[in-house]
Design a protein around this motif. Structure first.
Motif, PDB file in Angstrom:
ATOM      1  N   ALA A  70       0.660   1.424  -2.895  1.00 59.79           N
ATOM      2  CA  ALA A  70       1.289   0.650  -1.825  1.00 59.79           C
ATOM      3  C   ALA A  70       2.426   1.455  -1.226  1.00 59.79           C
ATOM      4  O   ALA A  70       3.023   2.309  -1.886  1.00 59.79           O
ATOM      5  N   ILE A  71       2.724   1.165   0.033  1.00 61.43           N
ATOM      6  CA  ILE A  71       3.865   1.787   0.707  1.00 61.43           C
ATOM      7  C   ILE A  71       4.621   0.713   1.459  1.00 61.43           C
ATOM      8  O   ILE A  71       4.025  -0.193   2.056  1.00 61.43           O
ATOM      9  N   GLY A  76      15.011  -0.957   2.291  1.00 62.48           N
ATOM     10  CA  GLY A  76      16.345  -1.550   2.143  1.00 62.48           C
ATOM     11  C   GLY A  76      16.916  -1.343   0.754  1.00 62.48           C
ATOM     12  O   GLY A  76      17.003  -0.224   0.251  1.00 62.48           O
ATOM     13  N   ILE A  77      17.280  -2.426   0.086  1.00 58.25           N
ATOM     14  CA  ILE A  77      17.877  -2.307  -1.243  1.00 58.25           C
ATOM     15  C   ILE A  77      16.820  -2.222  -2.347  1.00 58.25           C
ATOM     16  O   ILE A  77      17.173  -2.098  -3.520  1.00 58.25           O
ATOM     17  N   GLY A  78      15.545  -2.304  -1.985  1.00 57.97           N
ATOM     18  CA  GLY A  78      14.490  -1.976  -2.944  1.00 57.97           C
ATOM     19  C   GLY A  78      13.799  -3.125  -3.646  1.00 57.97           C
ATOM     20  O   GLY A  78      12.946  -2.894  -4.513  1.00 57.97           O
ATOM     21  N   LEU A  79      14.124  -4.373  -3.297  1.00 58.32           N
ATOM     22  CA  LEU A  79      13.529  -5.509  -4.006  1.00 58.32           C
ATOM     23  C   LEU A  79      11.999  -5.474  -3.992  1.00 58.32           C
ATOM     24  O   LEU A  79      11.355  -5.527  -5.046  1.00 58.32           O
ATOM     25  N   SER A  80      11.403  -5.399  -2.813  1.00 59.75           N
ATOM     26  CA  SER A  80       9.944  -5.511  -2.717  1.00 59.75           C
ATOM     27  C   SER A  80       9.241  -4.349  -3.408  1.00 59.75           C
ATOM     28  O   SER A  80       8.198  -4.530  -4.036  1.00 59.75           O
ATOM     29  N   ALA A  81       9.784  -3.141  -3.290  1.00 62.53           N
ATOM     30  CA  ALA A  81       9.179  -1.985  -3.951  1.00 62.53           C
ATOM     31  C   ALA A  81       9.183  -2.161  -5.465  1.00 62.53           C
ATOM     32  O   ALA A  81       8.198  -1.850  -6.149  1.00 62.53           O
ATOM     33  N   LEU A  82      10.278  -2.666  -6.003  1.00 61.47           N
ATOM     34  CA  LEU A  82      10.365  -2.908  -7.442  1.00 61.47           C
ATOM     35  C   LEU A  82       9.398  -4.004  -7.880  1.00 61.47           C
ATOM     36  O   LEU A  82       8.757  -3.898  -8.932  1.00 61.47           O
ATOM     37  N   VAL A  92       4.016   3.397  -5.794  1.00 60.37           N
ATOM     38  CA  VAL A  92       4.674   2.673  -4.711  1.00 60.37           C
ATOM     39  C   VAL A  92       5.592   3.650  -3.981  1.00 60.37           C
ATOM     40  O   VAL A  92       6.426   4.313  -4.613  1.00 60.37           O
ATOM     41  N   TYR A  93       5.416   3.753  -2.687  1.00 57.05           N
ATOM     42  CA  TYR A  93       6.342   4.516  -1.849  1.00 57.05           C
ATOM     43  C   TYR A  93       7.379   3.547  -1.285  1.00 57.05           C
ATOM     44  O   TYR A  93       7.026   2.586  -0.587  1.00 57.05           O
ATOM     45  N   ALA A  94       8.649   3.807  -1.581  1.00 55.70           N
ATOM     46  CA  ALA A  94       9.754   3.028  -1.020  1.00 55.70           C
ATOM     47  C   ALA A  94      10.415   3.893   0.045  1.00 55.70           C
ATOM     48  O   ALA A  94      11.056   4.901  -0.267  1.00 55.70           O
ATOM     49  N   THR A  95      10.249   3.531   1.313  1.00 57.27           N
ATOM     50  CA  THR A  95      10.717   4.391   2.397  1.00 57.27           C
ATOM     51  C   THR A  95      11.788   3.719   3.250  1.00 57.27           C
ATOM     52  O   THR A  95      11.788   2.500   3.424  1.00 57.27           O
ATOM     53  N   ASP A  96      12.670   4.544   3.776  1.00 52.83           N
ATOM     54  CA  ASP A  96      13.705   4.049   4.690  1.00 52.83           C
ATOM     55  C   ASP A  96      14.381   5.263   5.331  1.00 52.83           C
ATOM     56  O   ASP A  96      13.912   6.392   5.178  1.00 52.83           O
ATOM     57  N   THR A  97      15.491   5.019   6.008  1.00 55.76           N
ATOM     58  CA  THR A  97      16.248   6.113   6.609  1.00 55.76           C
ATOM     59  C   THR A  97      17.042   6.842   5.526  1.00 55.76           C
ATOM     60  O   THR A  97      17.278   6.313   4.438  1.00 55.76           O
ATOM     61  N   LEU A 159      -2.791  12.492   4.283  1.00 47.53           N
ATOM     62  CA  LEU A 159      -2.681  11.681   3.081  1.00 47.53           C
ATOM     63  C   LEU A 159      -3.872  11.962   2.161  1.00 47.53           C
ATOM     64  O   LEU A 159      -5.020  11.950   2.592  1.00 47.53           O
ATOM     65  N   SER A 160      -3.618  12.221   0.881  1.00 44.72           N
ATOM     66  CA  SER A 160      -4.692  12.598  -0.039  1.00 44.72           C
ATOM     67  C   SER A 160      -5.393  11.401  -0.670  1.00 44.72           C
ATOM     68  O   SER A 160      -6.585  11.453  -0.969  1.00 44.72           O
ATOM     69  N   SER A 161      -4.662  10.304  -0.878  1.00 43.15           N
ATOM     70  CA  SER A 161      -5.236   9.096  -1.482  1.00 43.15           C
ATOM     71  C   SER A 161      -4.851   7.887  -0.637  1.00 43.15           C
ATOM     72  O   SER A 161      -3.706   7.794  -0.186  1.00 43.15           O
ATOM     73  N   PRO A 162      -5.775   6.965  -0.426  1.00 42.97           N
ATOM     74  CA  PRO A 162      -5.494   5.831   0.471  1.00 42.97           C
ATOM     75  C   PRO A 162      -4.542   4.823  -0.148  1.00 42.97           C
ATOM     76  O   PRO A 162      -4.397   4.747  -1.364  1.00 42.97           O
ATOM     77  N   PHE A 163      -3.920   4.050   0.729  1.00 43.72           N
ATOM     78  CA  PHE A 163      -3.106   2.924   0.291  1.00 43.72           C
ATOM     79  C   PHE A 163      -3.951   1.662   0.273  1.00 43.72           C
ATOM     80  O   PHE A 163      -4.772   1.432   1.158  1.00 43.72           O
ATOM     81  N   ASN A 164      -3.705   0.828  -0.728  1.00 42.90           N
ATOM     82  CA  ASN A 164      -4.345  -0.485  -0.799  1.00 42.90           C
ATOM     83  C   ASN A 164      -3.557  -1.522  -0.014  1.00 42.90           C
ATOM     84  O   ASN A 164      -4.121  -2.510   0.464  1.00 42.90           O
ATOM     85  N   LEU A 165      -2.254  -1.297   0.114  1.00 43.44           N
ATOM     86  CA  LEU A 165      -1.387  -2.287   0.750  1.00 43.44           C
ATOM     87  C   LEU A 165      -0.237  -1.576   1.448  1.00 43.44           C
ATOM     88  O   LEU A 165       0.352  -0.636   0.901  1.00 43.44           O
ATOM     89  N   ILE A 166       0.077  -2.055   2.656  1.00 45.42           N
ATOM     90  CA  ILE A 166       1.229  -1.586   3.421  1.00 45.42           C
ATOM     91  C   ILE A 166       2.089  -2.808   3.727  1.00 45.42           C
ATOM     92  O   ILE A 166       1.568  -3.819   4.211  1.00 45.42           O
ATOM     93  N   ILE A 167       3.374  -2.737   3.445  1.00 44.44           N
ATOM     94  CA  ILE A 167       4.224  -3.899   3.682  1.00 44.44           C
ATOM     95  C   ILE A 167       5.485  -3.507   4.442  1.00 44.44           C
ATOM     96  O   ILE A 167       5.946  -2.371   4.366  1.00 44.44           O
ATOM     97  N   THR A 168       6.023  -4.462   5.156  1.00 41.23           N
ATOM     98  CA  THR A 168       7.320  -4.285   5.803  1.00 41.23           C
ATOM     99  C   THR A 168       7.921  -5.655   6.087  1.00 41.23           C
ATOM    100  O   THR A 168       7.210  -6.597   6.447  1.00 41.23           O
TER     101      THR A 168
END
Length: 281
Positions: A70-71, A76-82, A92-97, A159-168
């Motif tokens: 998932a990505i 933000g503060i990381g709740l959903s990634a955790l 899990v990729y946790a991305t932001d600025t 991208l080498s492996s697909p994502f099953n889920l993308i969230i924002t």
């Protein structure tokens, strides 16, 4: 679960997502030294809470999926990634600025990783600047997928492996970021499809990864224009999660129907939308 105006003044937020998962999340408010970046990405908002609860109820990885990926855009503060990691997503990729990562995200993932993730799972914190063209992405870099600053090393933009889920969540609030956000979602979907085709041993056509977009309908006309753009300009199908379905989830995580009804006005503008890239042959 609490609205941001009740918690954003707390430098460390103790957040009990479930009896098995209590997180300690650092925040930065306007009163801190990081006032220049605001509080949009450095405090906990309603959308991340609602989306995390919904995913826990309906989008845990299946037992047949050994390497669920998932990505999250705008972690933000990381709740959903955790939460994603705790639910069983192996990567899990946790991305932001860069500023959000350095102020709160990186340390929250590091300090809570032992609570949320089991052995063999990983949460990768990466800068992902939506304004950078996907042609210039770098999946091999340990710090950034997309950045306006020079990359530390050369790498592949494939991208080498697909994502099953993308969230924002809590990312649709300003006109200037709508196109960059939708372009990023579109590129992630296309790259996941391409990676899936390379990996697939089945004769069935690969599916686009599900995108879950959580937003607050503060400006109905603006939100409608965003969804229209997703359909008309970026070829996404859009489907809203029924309000009653989301309300039942929130009742469970808020602490029961009575508590939900007493705070319902705080949450009634929150919506979750499912997006899928429409594939044309």
């Amino acid at each position: 679960m609490q609205p941001a105006h009740e918690t954003k003044h707390q430098s460390t937020l103790e957040y009990s997502f479930s009896p098995q998962l209590t997180l300690h999340l650092a925040q930065k408010s306007h009163s801190d030294d990081y006032s220049s970046i605001g509080t949009t990405g450095t405090t906990l908002w309603l959308g991340a809470q609602c989306l995390s609860a919904y995913i826990a109820q309906y989008h845990k990885p299946s037992r047949n999926t050994s390497n669920a990926r998932a990505i999250e855009l705008g972690s933000g503060i990381g709740l959903s990634a955790l939460v994603l990691s705790a639910l069983g997503y192996s990567t899990v990729y946790a991305t932001d600025t860069k500023l959000v990562i350095s102020s709160v995200l990186a340390r929250n993932i590091e300090s809570n990783f032992h609570v949320a993730a089991k052995p063999g799972r990983e949460i990768l914190v990466r800068e992902l600047d939506w304004h950078v063209s996907p042609e210039n992405w770098n999946w091999d870099n340990d710090c950034a997928i997309a950045s306006n600053t020079p990359q530390l090393s050369d790498g592949t933009n494939v991208l080498s492996s697909p994502f099953n889920l993308i969230i924002t969540s809590d990312t649709v609030y300003e006109e200037s970021i709508v196109r960059p956000l939708l372009r990023t979602l579109h590129a992630l979907s296309l790259q996941s499809l391409a990676a899936c085709k390379l990996e697939s041993k089945s004769s069935r056509p690969p599916c686009s990864p599900l995108i879950l977009l959580c937003l607050e309908r503060r400006d109905p006309a603006f939100i409608d224009s965003v969804l229209s753009s997703a359909r008309d300009q970026w070829s996404f199908s859009t489907e809203q999660v029924p309000k009653r379905k989301l309300a039942k989830v929130m009742q469970k995580y808020v602490g029961g129907r009575e508590k939900w009804e007493s705070s319902q006005t705080e949450w009634e503008g929150v919506e979750i939308w499912k997006l899928l890239l429409c594939i044309t042959n």
